[in-house]
Design a protein around this motif. Structure first.
Motif, PDB file in Angstrom:
ATOM      1  N   HIS A  33       0.828  -1.209   0.000  1.00 26.78           N
ATOM      2  CA  HIS A  33       0.000   0.000   0.000  1.00 26.78           C
ATOM      3  C   HIS A  33       0.866   1.264   0.000  1.00 26.78           C
ATOM      4  O   HIS A  33       1.853   1.361   0.736  1.00 26.78           O
ATOM      5  CB  HIS A  33      -0.918  -0.003   1.221  1.00 26.78           C
ATOM      6  N   GLN A 110      -8.350   3.543  -2.247  1.00 23.24           N
ATOM      7  CA  GLN A 110      -8.182   4.194  -0.947  1.00 23.24           C
ATOM      8  C   GLN A 110      -9.534   4.524  -0.312  1.00 23.24           C
ATOM      9  O   GLN A 110      -9.725   4.344   0.894  1.00 23.24           O
ATOM     10  CB  GLN A 110      -7.349   5.463  -1.101  1.00 23.24           C
ATOM     11  N   VAL A 140      -6.088   6.644   4.160  1.00 17.38           N
ATOM     12  CA  VAL A 140      -7.131   5.617   4.166  1.00 17.38           C
ATOM     13  C   VAL A 140      -7.861   5.513   5.498  1.00 17.38           C
ATOM     14  O   VAL A 140      -8.793   4.715   5.632  1.00 17.38           O
ATOM     15  CB  VAL A 140      -6.572   4.227   3.783  1.00 17.38           C
TER      16      VAL A 140
END
Length: 410
Positions: A33, A110, A140
């Motif tokens: 991520h 996201q 996020v």
């Protein structure tokens, strides 16, 4: 008289229950991520074209008509001068081939993660793995992370750790990188990820959390993941045992309540069911290991009961799915699931994540009790990547792991 004693005991239990602070903790590997600025750099780098030098196996930027897009280079880290500290491999998302990710699709991912956390991960503390840094987590968290504080680090390699906690829970005492877990004595290409330790003041008492992401590909003693074997991944994981145990013994020495959690890349339940002696020389795990002696069990080596304050307990894990899925989860703690069983449990009608069980765990020390079994939270269809044949309408999986959520009484 007995009734009076019973009433007193009842009142004492009630007082304990009333005074215990319930804290919900989660661990979640978000799968390479990144924050959006890093995503744009990554897309730009993967969209360039490269030619391979057959003599070295390295790839170089090239505008030659025969050059290959970075998306299609089998090992992105073989590209010359690739920024492996900050940029993941290009083939993170696959759907009928590697997905050439668009920024808007990542932005939508996201949003999906933020909505999922708000709806399904009601945790006071969330330990993340495989993230580019604190900014990636701010983007996020619900409301842009306004209700959270963060503990993270920079440097090392692209798969970093971040711990987020709600401001209402408590205040930070310390946030430390546990460098020893990264095996600094190893060559750079043999160094795994460090740990991340957060100490909080919660209602006047300290709570210490260690977030780990241990070496991958040495998962189960029942498969090809025997810790004492000679496979390079297992050799590296074997080396991480002592640093983890040292942290546990050091950080529990002052009576602080401790939680050890994260992506262990190891099925700890299988270790507990392995009937072989913990060590190759049959010595007790409470004694120092002599040179050349290997451990077969990370868990039983780290939590050997000596000193007593360092004893850790693996929190029981259930799966947030239907009866068949729950049965598969139970079986997965006893034996390896076959390919059909694993595929079913990972499908969107069950847990939805490609790595549903056996890797992520939560361990608790003395003074902490579980309010209920931990839950592998289903992400269902959010764990699937898809797009149209022309590469449009991209939907990126939010992760290949499901969150593990645990409610604790401190």
């Amino acid at each position: 008289m007995l009734k009076i004693v019973a009433a007193i005991l009842f009142l004492c239990v009630g007082v304990f229950e009333a005074s215990a602070r319930e804290v919900t903790i989660a661990t979640w590997n978000l799968g390479w991520h990144m924050d959006l600025a890093t995503v744009q750099r990554w897309i730009d780098a993967c969209s360039k074209t490269y030619l391979e030098d057959s003599s070295t196996g390295r790839w170089h930027v090239s505008t030659d008509p025969q050059a290959t897009a970075g998306w299609d280079v089998s090992n992105t880290f073989d590209i010359e001068n690739w920024d492996s500290v900050n940029l993941p491999v290009c083939n993170v998302y696959v759907y009928r081939g590697v997905v050439r990710v668009k920024l808007e699709a990542y932005r939508k991912r996201q949003e999906q993660i933020a909505n999922f956390i708000s709806r399904s991960v009601p945790a006071d503390v969330i330990a993340f793995q495989e993230v580019s840094g604190e900014q990636a987590i701010k983007e996020v968290l619900p409301s842009g992370g306004a209700d959270y504080e963060l503990c993270g680090f920079t440097g090392y390699k692209v798969q970093r750790l971040v711990i987020a906690w709600k401001k209402t829970l408590g205040t930070k005492v310390s946030c430390n990188v546990e460098d020893a877990l990264s095996l600094p004595g190893n060559p750079d290409d043999k160094r795994p990820r460090p740990g991340l330790s957060l100490t909080l003041n919660v209602d006047g008492a300290k709570l210490r959390v260690l977030d780990v992401h241990l070496k991958s590909s040495c998962v189960s003693p029942f498969d090809n993941g025997k810790l004492e074997g000679g496979r390079s991944d297992c050799v590296t994981l074997q080396q991480q045992i002592d640093p983890v145990e040292s942290w546990v013994e050091r950080e529990t020495g002052d009576g602080t309540k401790v939680v050890l959690l994260g992506d262990f890349n190891r099925n700890l339940w299988h270790e507990l069911r392995d009937q072989r002696p913990v060590r190759t020389d049959n010595s007790a795990p409470t004694s120092p290991r002599t040179s050349g002696v290997l451990s077969r069990s990370l868990l039983e080596e780290v939590s050997d009961g000596q000193p007593a304050a360092s004893t850790l307990q693996v929190v029981e894990e259930h799966c947030q799915t239907n009866e068949i899925g729950m049965l598969l989860c139970t079986l997965s703690e006893i034996r390896d699931l076959d390919s059909g069983e694993s595929t079913l449990l990972a499908s969107q009608n069950y847990l939805g994540c490609r790595n549903p069980v056996g890797l992520d765990h939560v361990l608790i020390g003395p003074g902490i009790q579980t309010a209920a079994p931990g839950e592998h939270v289903t992400i269902r269809g959010l764990g699937s990547t898809r797009q149209k044949d022309d590469g449009s309408d991209q939907v990126l999986a939010i992760s290949d792991h499901c969150p593990l959520l645990v409610r604790l009484n401190l």
